[in-house]
Structures are given as structure tokens and as C-alpha cells.
Scaffold this active site. Structure first.
Site, PDB file in Angstrom:
ATOM      1  N   GLU A 106       0.820  -1.192   0.000  1.00  0.00           N
ATOM      2  CA  GLU A 106       0.000   0.000   0.000  1.00  0.00           C
ATOM      3  C   GLU A 106       0.864   1.255   0.000  1.00  0.00           C
ATOM      4  O   GLU A 106       1.919   1.301   0.621  1.00  0.00           O
ATOM      5  CB  GLU A 106      -0.888   0.007   1.231  1.00  0.00           C
ATOM      6  CG  GLU A 106      -1.708  -1.258   1.328  1.00  0.00           C
ATOM      7  CD  GLU A 106      -2.846  -1.150   2.313  1.00  0.00           C
ATOM      8  OE1 GLU A 106      -3.521  -2.151   2.508  1.00  0.00           O
ATOM      9  OE2 GLU A 106      -3.056  -0.068   2.876  1.00  0.00           O
ATOM     10  N   CYS A 351      -2.053   5.733  10.097  1.00  0.00           N
ATOM     11  CA  CYS A 351      -0.869   5.001  10.550  1.00  0.00           C
ATOM     12  C   CYS A 351      -1.269   3.635  11.075  1.00  0.00           C
ATOM     13  O   CYS A 351      -2.184   3.521  11.879  1.00  0.00           O
ATOM     14  CB  CYS A 351      -0.184   5.747  11.687  1.00  0.00           C
ATOM     15  SG  CYS A 351       0.458   7.329  11.219  1.00  0.00           S
TER      16      CYS A 351
HETATM   17  N1  SAH Z   1       8.209   0.405  10.950  1.00  0.00           N
HETATM   18  C1  SAH Z   1       8.434   1.796  11.110  1.00  0.00           C
HETATM   19  C2  SAH Z   1       7.684   2.641  10.107  1.00  0.00           C
HETATM   20  C3  SAH Z   1       6.273   2.234   9.783  1.00  0.00           C
HETATM   21  S1  SAH Z   1       5.100   2.439  11.073  1.00  0.00           S
HETATM   22  C4  SAH Z   1       8.120   2.232  12.522  1.00  0.00           C
HETATM   23  O1  SAH Z   1       7.535   1.463  13.267  1.00  0.00           O
HETATM   24  O2  SAH Z   1       8.509   3.343  12.873  1.00  0.00           O
HETATM   25  C5  SAH Z   1       4.883   4.204  11.099  1.00  0.00           C
HETATM   26  C6  SAH Z   1       4.358   4.751  12.400  1.00  0.00           C
HETATM   27  O3  SAH Z   1       2.986   4.372  12.609  1.00  0.00           O
HETATM   28  C7  SAH Z   1       5.107   4.240  13.620  1.00  0.00           C
HETATM   29  O4  SAH Z   1       5.428   5.282  14.484  1.00  0.00           O
HETATM   30  C8  SAH Z   1       4.094   3.320  14.249  1.00  0.00           C
HETATM   31  O5  SAH Z   1       4.336   3.137  15.607  1.00  0.00           O
HETATM   32  C9  SAH Z   1       2.811   4.010  13.957  1.00  0.00           C
HETATM   33  N2  SAH Z   1       1.644   3.154  14.100  1.00  0.00           N
HETATM   34  C10 SAH Z   1       1.547   1.844  13.832  1.00  0.00           C
HETATM   35  N3  SAH Z   1       0.308   1.384  14.081  1.00  0.00           N
HETATM   36  C11 SAH Z   1      -0.423   2.444  14.521  1.00  0.00           C
HETATM   37  C12 SAH Z   1      -1.786   2.607  14.910  1.00  0.00           C
HETATM   38  N4  SAH Z   1      -2.633   1.609  14.911  1.00  0.00           N
HETATM   39  N5  SAH Z   1      -2.170   3.837  15.292  1.00  0.00           N
HETATM   40  C13 SAH Z   1      -1.319   4.872  15.283  1.00  0.00           C
HETATM   41  N6  SAH Z   1      -0.027   4.784  14.918  1.00  0.00           N
HETATM   42  C14 SAH Z   1       0.425   3.570  14.540  1.00  0.00           C
END
Ligand code: SAH
Ligand code: SF4
Length: 362
Positions: A106, A351
Site C-alpha cells: 500500500e 498510521c
Molecule cells: N516500521 C516503522 C515505520 C512504519 S510504522 C516504525 O515502526 O517506525 C509508522 C508509524 O505508525 C510508527 O510510528 C508506528 O508506531 C505508527 N503506528 C503503527 N500502528 C499504529 C496505529 N494503529 N495507530 C497509530 N499509529 C500507529
């Protein structure tokens, strides 16, 4: 003796190659390196997938005829767009792209105050298992190749051009996957994407977000990579962080913070910290104070992200008052922060909601 296995004959995407690699390829084939720029522009600036109408010189056309296409050394397919979903506010679009081997990834395009930002995936799935993240819940499928990361930026750029928008301005590596778990491919892709004669998204407009892969952070600093760095923290004690981010057991919080301090000492660059706010779990003023103490002395900016819902996790976002209070505690300690606007929730493009297999129309 050279074994057949030692010489890889697997066809590669032209988008996997950096400018320097393409130049080397041309020189090895007896072509003038002057022609590289022409082909590079057609691929990365004009976003072409075939070169029928191009005014290429005969040697370049000859090279393409011999090297590009079915059963040749290179190919230039674009991933198939299997869905294009727009959020009701019209500011977020999510593309589902099917790769050559059938995997789905995606890519999201978000418009903030007229500035278009693409959010791309670096892996199909993710091995890190953060409990609140839809990608973590689906597990690891495979790393993406550089060209598959570049193709997502191309897709975003094409969509913007078709909609009459200005060019893509910013790029964030916050889609599916952990960029520092796929270090080499990600660095190659970013070199290609930031090239001024091509997609031209400068390094200062690119942010790489990591769950805290310590060796990767140290390598970014040692190699002086010019991109912004964001660290996903979510907890300011080992116990609280490990409960949300299981890989904290492998790279403990203390080691992660030491790596951030090394990164800062070597680069003098501001570090962004991401904190997904979950009601009753990590949104209290006391936790904000602990976070402030953890970041003391660093040039830090905290991005607070109210939790987006996923099927595999029962938590919820805090009320806006709690988020504001958390921010105020940080501010009182001199740490700037932003509460991230919630975008694209209705198309599961927020996110952590990127779970291709759920929404993919087969
Ligand atoms: N793997 C990397 C980048 C992708 S995730 C990382 O973890 O940083 C990007 C961001 O989205 C990260 O900060 C992650 O913690 C956040 N994230 C993941 N799932 C989420 C959710 N359900 N709600 C809000 N933020 C989320
Ligand atoms: Fe992977 Fe990042 Fe999701 Fe954690 S938050 S599972 S590291 S994509």
C-alpha cells in the site's frame, strides 16, 4: 571457474539501478555515458514504462532492444494498481499495488496545506510485531526491492499529475514494514528518489521512521545519511515499551537511547520521536514526564499519534484533552511536539492500518 550460480542472470527492474550503476552498465556495454541522462529522465522524471516515442540516439535504442523486455536482462513493469481509495475529506488517497509476484503493498498520498506527502512501504508485512499495528499483526512476507519502493513514489507522482496537483513534496517511510530491516534496498531507493534529474525529492524532504533497529541507526550516522530520522518510542520505561513493541527486548530502550545520542553527537541532527497515544496505556501526565526526562539533552521533536483502530488490538485513542495535556507536559519540559492530524481513517490509510490482505479486491 565461474559457476552459473555465481553470475546472477535474474532479470532486474531498471528502477533498481542508481544513476551510477546505470552509467557503469552503459560503459560496460560500450555505450557513451552521456546517454544515461536521457534514459534516466525518461524513467524517473517522465515516468515512462516504454520508450516508443522517445528521440533516443540509435546506440541507446539498440541497447534497449537488446537488454529490456521479455527474457532480457532488464524489465520496467509498473506494479498493477488494484484499488485507488479516496478518503471522504478528499485529502488522502490510498493505492493498493500488486507486485510482479502477486504480493500486495500500500502507498498513501496525503495533502497537508497544499503540500503533498507520499507514505511508502518498504516491506510486504513486517517482522517486528508491534501489537497495535495492522502490518505487525499480519507478520513478515518479504523485503521490497529498491525498484518496488521507487515505483510507489512514481505511482504517487503520476496520481498527483493526473489530478492537476503540484509535485510531490515530501516522502515518509511510514507505510508497511521496517525500513532499517531492509537497509540496503531502502538506501538504494532513496538515492534514486532524491536524484535531481529524476523524481527529485531532496534528502531534506525525506523522513525514515524506525521501530528502533539499533545497528541501523548507528549505520545511518556512520554513513552520514542525509535523511530525517524518526524513532517510534511509545513507552519510556523498558516494561511499558516492551509490552507494545516486542523488539524492545532485542534492542532495549537504554541501548536505543544510547544509539540516538551517538547519532546526535555524530550528525547534530534533530531526531523525531513518535508516540502512538493509547488511552489508559501510555497517555498519562506521569508518562509524559518520564518521556521528557528520557529525551533531555537531545534535539528532539515528538509526534503524538492518537491510536488508529485495528482489528487485532483492543486499545483506543485518548480523548483530545488527554492528548493536549500530554503535549503540555512535554512543552513545560522544553520539548516541542505535534499532535498528528488523523487522516484517511475511513479508507484504512491511517498510521498502522495498512493491511493489504484485508482490503484487497481479488
Ligand atoms: N516500521 C516503522 C515505520 C512504519 S510504522 C516504525 O515502526 O517506525 C509508522 C508509524 O505508525 C510508527 O510510528 C508506528 O508506531 C505508527 N503506528 C503503527 N500502528 C499504529 C496505529 N494503529 N495507530 C497509530 N499509529 C500507529
Ligand atoms: Fe513494523 Fe512499524 Fe508496524 Fe512495528 S509499527 S509492526 S515496526 S510497521
Amino acid at each position: 571457474m565461474t559457476s552459473a550460480a555465481a553470475v546472477s542472470t535474474a532479470p532486474r527492474s531498471l528502477r533498481d539501478l542508481t544513476f551510477v550503476e546505470l552509467e557503469r552498465e552503459f560503459v560496460a556495454s560500450g555505450l557513451s555515458p552521456l546517454h544515461v541522462r536521457k534514459l534516466w529522465r525518461a524513467v524517473h522524471r517522465d515516468l515512462k514504462t516504454d520508450f516508443a516515442g522517445e528521440d533516443f540516439v540509435p546506440p541507446l535504442r539498440h541497447w534497449l532492444a537488446g537488454n529490456l523486455g521479455d527474457r532480457r536482462r532488464f524489465f520496467l513493469d509498473a506494479p498493477t494498481e488494484t484499488a485507488d481509495l479516496a478518503s471522504t475529506d478528499g485529502l488522502t488517497r490510498k493505492f493498493l499495488l500488486r507486485l510482479a509476484d502477486g504480493q500486495a503493498i500500500e502507498t498513501v498520498v496525503m495533502g497537508y496545506a497544499g503540500r503533498q506527502t507520499a507514505c511508502v512501504s518498504t516491506q510486504a508485512g513486517c517482522a517486528m510485531g508491534c501489537v497495535f499495528c495492522a502490518t505487525g499483526q499480519m507478520g513478515f512476507v518479504r523485503h521490497l526491492l529498491p525498484g518496488e519502493i521507487v515505483a510507489q513514489v512514481r505511482q504517487a507522482q503520476l496520481a498527483l499529475r493526473a489530478a492537476g496537483h503540484k509535485s510531490l513534496r515530501n516522502l515518509v517511510l511510514m507505510g508497511m514494514g521496517e525500513p532499517l530491516h531492509n537497509y540496503d534496498a531502502v538506501m538504494t531507493a532513496l538515492e534514486i528518489i532524491s536524484d535531481r534529474g529524476g523524481l527529485n525529492i531532496g534528502p531534506g524532504r525525506i523522513t525514515l521512521s524506525t521501530v528502533g533497529v539499533v545497528p541501523g541507526i548507528l549505520r545511518l550516522a556512520a554513513e552520514r545519511r542525509p535523511y530525517h530520522l524518526a524513532i517510534s518510542l511509545h513507552g519510556a520505561t523498558e516494561a511499558e515499551r516492551s509490552a507494545l513493541v516486542p523488539v524492545s527486548q532485542r534492542w532495549p530502550l537504554a541501548e536505543l537511547m544510547a544509539a540516538c545520542r551517538t547519532y546526535f553527537a555524530q550528525t547534530q541532527r534533530r531526531i523525531f520521536f513518535e508516540w502512538t497515544l493509547i488511552a489508559g496505556t501510555n497517555d498519562s501526565p506521569a508518562q509524559a514526564e518520564r518521556l521528557a526526562r528520557l529525551l533531555a539533552g537531545l534535539d528532539a521533536h515528538v509526534n503524538l499519534i492518537p491510536l488508529n483502530p485495528t482489528n487485532g488490538y483492543a486499545g483506543s485513542a485518548p480523548l483530545s484533552g488527554a492528548a493536549k495535556q500530554f503535549k503540555q507536559v512535554l512543552e513545560a519540559a522544553g520539548i516541542p511536539s505535534t499532535i498528528r492530524q488523523r487522516r484517511g481513517i475511513d479508507v484504512a490509510a491511517g498510521c498502522g492500518q495498512l493491511r493489504a490482505e484485508k482490503t484487497l479486491a481479488r
